[in-house]
Design a protein around this motif. Sequence first.
Motif, mmCIF file in Angstrom:
data_model
loop_
_atom_site.group_PDB
_atom_site.id
_atom_site.type_symbol
_atom_site.label_atom_id
_atom_site.label_comp_id
_atom_site.label_asym_id
_atom_site.label_seq_id
_atom_site.Cartn_x
_atom_site.Cartn_y
_atom_site.Cartn_z
ATOM 1 N N MET A 98 0.833 -1.197 0.000
ATOM 2 C CA MET A 98 0.000 0.000 0.000
ATOM 3 C C MET A 98 0.875 1.257 0.000
ATOM 4 O O MET A 98 1.754 1.399 0.851
ATOM 5 C CB MET A 98 -0.918 -0.019 1.216
ATOM 6 C CG MET A 98 -1.863 -1.206 1.205
ATOM 7 S SD MET A 98 -2.752 -1.444 2.753
ATOM 8 C CE MET A 98 -4.047 -0.218 2.571
ATOM 9 N N PRO A 99 0.612 2.185 -0.944
ATOM 10 C CA PRO A 99 1.389 3.428 -0.958
ATOM 11 C C PRO A 99 1.175 4.199 0.352
ATOM 12 O O PRO A 99 0.069 4.213 0.880
ATOM 13 C CB PRO A 99 0.780 4.205 -2.131
ATOM 14 C CG PRO A 99 0.023 3.209 -2.935
ATOM 15 C CD PRO A 99 -0.408 2.138 -1.988
ATOM 16 N N LYS A 100 2.240 4.796 0.835
ATOM 17 C CA LYS A 100 2.129 5.615 2.038
ATOM 18 C C LYS A 100 2.333 7.069 1.614
ATOM 19 O O LYS A 100 3.432 7.441 1.172
ATOM 20 C CB LYS A 100 3.187 5.190 3.051
ATOM 21 C CG LYS A 100 3.032 5.853 4.395
ATOM 22 C CD LYS A 100 4.030 5.262 5.373
ATOM 23 C CE LYS A 100 3.862 5.910 6.741
ATOM 24 N NZ LYS A 100 4.902 5.458 7.677
ATOM 25 N N ILE A 101 1.292 7.854 1.711
ATOM 26 C CA ILE A 101 1.346 9.227 1.216
ATOM 27 C C ILE A 101 1.625 10.170 2.384
ATOM 28 O O ILE A 101 0.765 10.405 3.239
ATOM 29 C CB ILE A 101 0.021 9.626 0.524
ATOM 30 C CG1 ILE A 101 -0.386 8.589 -0.519
ATOM 31 C CG2 ILE A 101 0.142 11.019 -0.086
ATOM 32 C CD1 ILE A 101 0.515 8.469 -1.693
ATOM 33 N N GLU A 102 2.837 10.717 2.399
ATOM 34 C CA GLU A 102 3.185 11.679 3.450
ATOM 35 C C GLU A 102 3.120 13.104 2.919
ATOM 36 O O GLU A 102 2.906 14.038 3.674
ATOM 37 C CB GLU A 102 4.591 11.383 3.978
ATOM 38 C CG GLU A 102 4.647 10.049 4.721
ATOM 39 C CD GLU A 102 6.042 9.688 5.194
ATOM 40 O OE1 GLU A 102 7.021 10.145 4.583
ATOM 41 O OE2 GLU A 102 6.129 8.929 6.173
ATOM 42 N N ASN A 103 3.350 13.239 1.615
ATOM 43 C CA ASN A 103 3.344 14.564 1.000
ATOM 44 C C ASN A 103 2.840 14.392 -0.433
ATOM 45 O O ASN A 103 3.455 13.663 -1.221
ATOM 46 C CB ASN A 103 4.771 15.128 1.027
ATOM 47 C CG ASN A 103 4.853 16.517 0.456
ATOM 48 O OD1 ASN A 103 3.934 16.992 -0.224
ATOM 49 N ND2 ASN A 103 5.950 17.189 0.729
ATOM 50 N N LEU A 104 1.755 15.059 -0.760
ATOM 51 C CA LEU A 104 1.166 14.864 -2.097
ATOM 52 C C LEU A 104 2.120 15.279 -3.211
ATOM 53 O O LEU A 104 2.107 14.702 -4.301
ATOM 54 C CB LEU A 104 -0.146 15.648 -2.198
ATOM 55 C CG LEU A 104 -1.308 15.123 -1.341
ATOM 56 C CD1 LEU A 104 -2.487 16.087 -1.395
ATOM 57 C CD2 LEU A 104 -1.743 13.732 -1.794
ATOM 58 N N ASP A 105 2.952 16.278 -2.926
ATOM 59 C CA ASP A 105 3.880 16.749 -3.959
ATOM 60 C C ASP A 105 4.900 15.680 -4.348
ATOM 61 O O ASP A 105 5.465 15.723 -5.437
ATOM 62 C CB ASP A 105 4.623 18.006 -3.481
ATOM 63 C CG ASP A 105 3.678 19.192 -3.361
ATOM 64 O OD1 ASP A 105 2.605 19.153 -3.999
ATOM 65 O OD2 ASP A 105 3.994 20.137 -2.615
ATOM 66 N N ASP A 106 5.152 14.733 -3.424
ATOM 67 C CA ASP A 106 6.099 13.656 -3.735
ATOM 68 C C ASP A 106 5.705 12.918 -5.007
ATOM 69 O O ASP A 106 6.570 12.441 -5.752
ATOM 70 C CB ASP A 106 6.151 12.625 -2.595
ATOM 71 C CG ASP A 106 6.961 13.119 -1.405
ATOM 72 O OD1 ASP A 106 7.709 14.104 -1.572
ATOM 73 O OD2 ASP A 106 6.820 12.522 -0.321
ATOM 74 N N LEU A 107 4.402 12.779 -5.236
ATOM 75 C CA LEU A 107 3.947 11.995 -6.393
ATOM 76 C C LEU A 107 4.511 12.536 -7.704
ATOM 77 O O LEU A 107 4.716 11.776 -8.657
ATOM 78 C CB LEU A 107 2.416 11.959 -6.434
ATOM 79 C CG LEU A 107 1.753 11.144 -5.316
ATOM 80 C CD1 LEU A 107 0.251 11.400 -5.264
ATOM 81 C CD2 LEU A 107 2.024 9.652 -5.507
ATOM 82 N N MET A 108 4.785 13.848 -7.725
ATOM 83 C CA MET A 108 5.337 14.444 -8.949
ATOM 84 C C MET A 108 6.782 14.000 -9.201
ATOM 85 O O MET A 108 7.327 14.247 -10.268
ATOM 86 C CB MET A 108 5.265 15.978 -8.878
ATOM 87 C CG MET A 108 3.853 16.537 -8.862
ATOM 88 S SD MET A 108 2.856 16.003 -10.281
ATOM 89 C CE MET A 108 3.556 17.012 -11.588
ATOM 90 N N ASN A 109 7.390 13.369 -8.202
ATOM 91 C CA ASN A 109 8.758 12.849 -8.391
ATOM 92 C C ASN A 109 8.768 11.471 -9.046
ATOM 93 O O ASN A 109 9.829 10.889 -9.269
ATOM 94 C CB ASN A 109 9.484 12.748 -7.044
ATOM 95 C CG ASN A 109 9.658 14.104 -6.394
ATOM 96 O OD1 ASN A 109 9.824 15.101 -7.092
ATOM 97 N ND2 ASN A 109 9.606 14.153 -5.065
#
Lengths: 340, 378
Positions: A98-109
Amino acid sequence: MTKAIAYVSGIYPYSRKHSLAARRFGRELITKEDLLKTKTEDSQLFIARQKDLGLDFISDGQFLWMDYARPFTLSNKKIEEEILEMVRKSDTNTFIRMPKIENLDDLMNTRLTDFMLPVETENRSIKVYGPYTFANYSTTNGFSLEDIMNSYSKALAQELETITRNNNVRFMEIAEPLLTENVPGNDTMEQEKTCIAQITKNLDIETNLSAPFNSMEPIWEKLLDFPVKGLTVDMRARDFFNVIPEPENIVDNHRFLFDHDIQKTLVLGCVNGRNGGFIPGKGLETPEWIAAVAGMIANKNNLGSIGITFSTDEVIVPRAIADKKLENIAKAKSMLGRLL
Amino acid sequence: MSEVRLLEPMEVGSLRIPTWVQSLYGKSPFTQQKTDRALQEIEIWRQGTGLLNGTEKLIELMKQPEENGWKRETLIESLRLPIAFFKAAGLRVFAPSGEWRLVSGDMYKYEIHQVDGIDLCGEYTRAFDNRIWEPGIIKGKIGLKTLFPNDEVDIARRYMAPGDMIKFAFSGPLTQVFWSLNEHYNDFREAVLDYAEHVIRPNIIDLIKRGVDIIQIDEPQVHQLGAKLCAEAFNVATKGLDATFYIHMCFGDYKNEIFPDIMEAKKCDLFSLELSNGDTWDVAGDRHGYEFLRHFGEYNDGRKIGVGLFDIHNPRIESIELQRARLETAIKFLKDPQYVQPWPDCGGRQLDPFKSYLPKLKNMVEAANQVRQQYESG
């Protein structure tokens, strides 16, 4: 005249050599580079096979994808892959982390190019999770489903521009298994439609949406308006065990496909991707059976094009069985071309 | 006869098998290279388990590979090592071999070797990440070809200490049938009940005769496939038999999909659950991974939960403090320590035995000891 297409997309079973290398890698007996070499060789063989069979889109097997969320999961550089919670994929014996989302902006990386094997082919296909499934699988502290869906869609759209340009990707299937496992309300469905539009708006490639493992009927009418060029139907959705049904029965169980005009490519996931064996008519769908199912549906609909593929978003039968099924899909396409 | 203590720690049943043991299952000759490798690995196991005495015969056998019967004799002698492993962890209730068995294979494959109607397909499929397994194909009515090689129980008994208890784990009918690819049955239930009656039941009877202390049925696939059918198959397999039975389940929505239907498995004394996988690693965290246990209290009729205290898909080692916090939460939710037993989430096959699995087990045992002392000292 209806055009027939055939393909397999997404994660494909590993060859025996590849499987054993994967096991040896897990036991720290070979290096990551050794495993990559084996994966690349397996991908080259698989690509050659698909070309020989005359399939319309070519997959590299997505052998670098441990699940469809993983490239996005690893956009968070602080994540230790192996500590991520695991969840079973529907009623299969396969799991995703399961993805762990700590910062939405990370997804752009996210860099999907890092997950494309270094193999050359035209008409490359790719399968990704849709925003709803990705967001539902994610663990997060505080971000809403909508926030994650939006950020994921933005990141995916960015990466699709790159891989269509650099990796010859010409077909994308968006897998949304949770759309049928956990049917969203109207607001979320609208949100999903908006997200899919964001993902597909600048793409000049074929795009399909699938929602495997459960019946698509409850959401079918809504999906017909979605901004994708095709829809893939899991016709073996709850058929995880039984031997192959009669063509008339499987078509009759999908009467909802005849309730509305379909202005998209209809792809039939009629070949079981998670069960079956080697005996024709028992566990192995014959070309005649596949063509009969597709022919009946094509003849009851006024379709521009019809496709045939596996039922699941990941083929999880062993490679030898998968290869045999794929061969029959290709043969069925030829037979279907003559029938339509 | 030994008794299970308050908060008795246990393991689920599997342990990663070294490559030299895999070679003992194979038909190819045992080359000098294999011998050298085996001797190196045996030394790792001797040091890791502290079994410095008692392996002399194994080492001698390994140095002189022969043709007839040598592999089996060596395999039997090697079974000291998994037992030493569990003993090193501080356990006194454990599987006889941790899948380090007299025939090759994981929990699924080991059984299929002895089953009529299902043939291994010789190819692999992926479970997660780069982890693979080999399914079989159901080609005819399911039956028993031969009893499982249950004499490993008698062998294990020779290597165990007084007071140790054997817990034998079967892979359950629902799981075995679901993991097979079907070319024969039109009805899932029929196949499952055939497996329960004709494969599992005769083996349970044999194990009871051999004096096994606890018999465990593993049903990781109960999730979404029906706890009612799982319970029905369990009842078919155990009807009229007198033993201590457990069911192990992992990866399920226990609240909505498994309980309370699984309680219909009336002879089951304990349900072992994977719980730490969904919990936080923070010792002071809210222990949300254990929420289900609050609900279990609502319909518990006096049975126990094997509470998963550490993750088996993750090499990172859970500290004593973290496992203790999880155990104390379980006791709080179940309201009485007699309903709680410390377990891992699942078997240890996915973990490196000495870098990861053994430290995790040791921490679990120590956490259990610390909490038990609180109750024993009043």
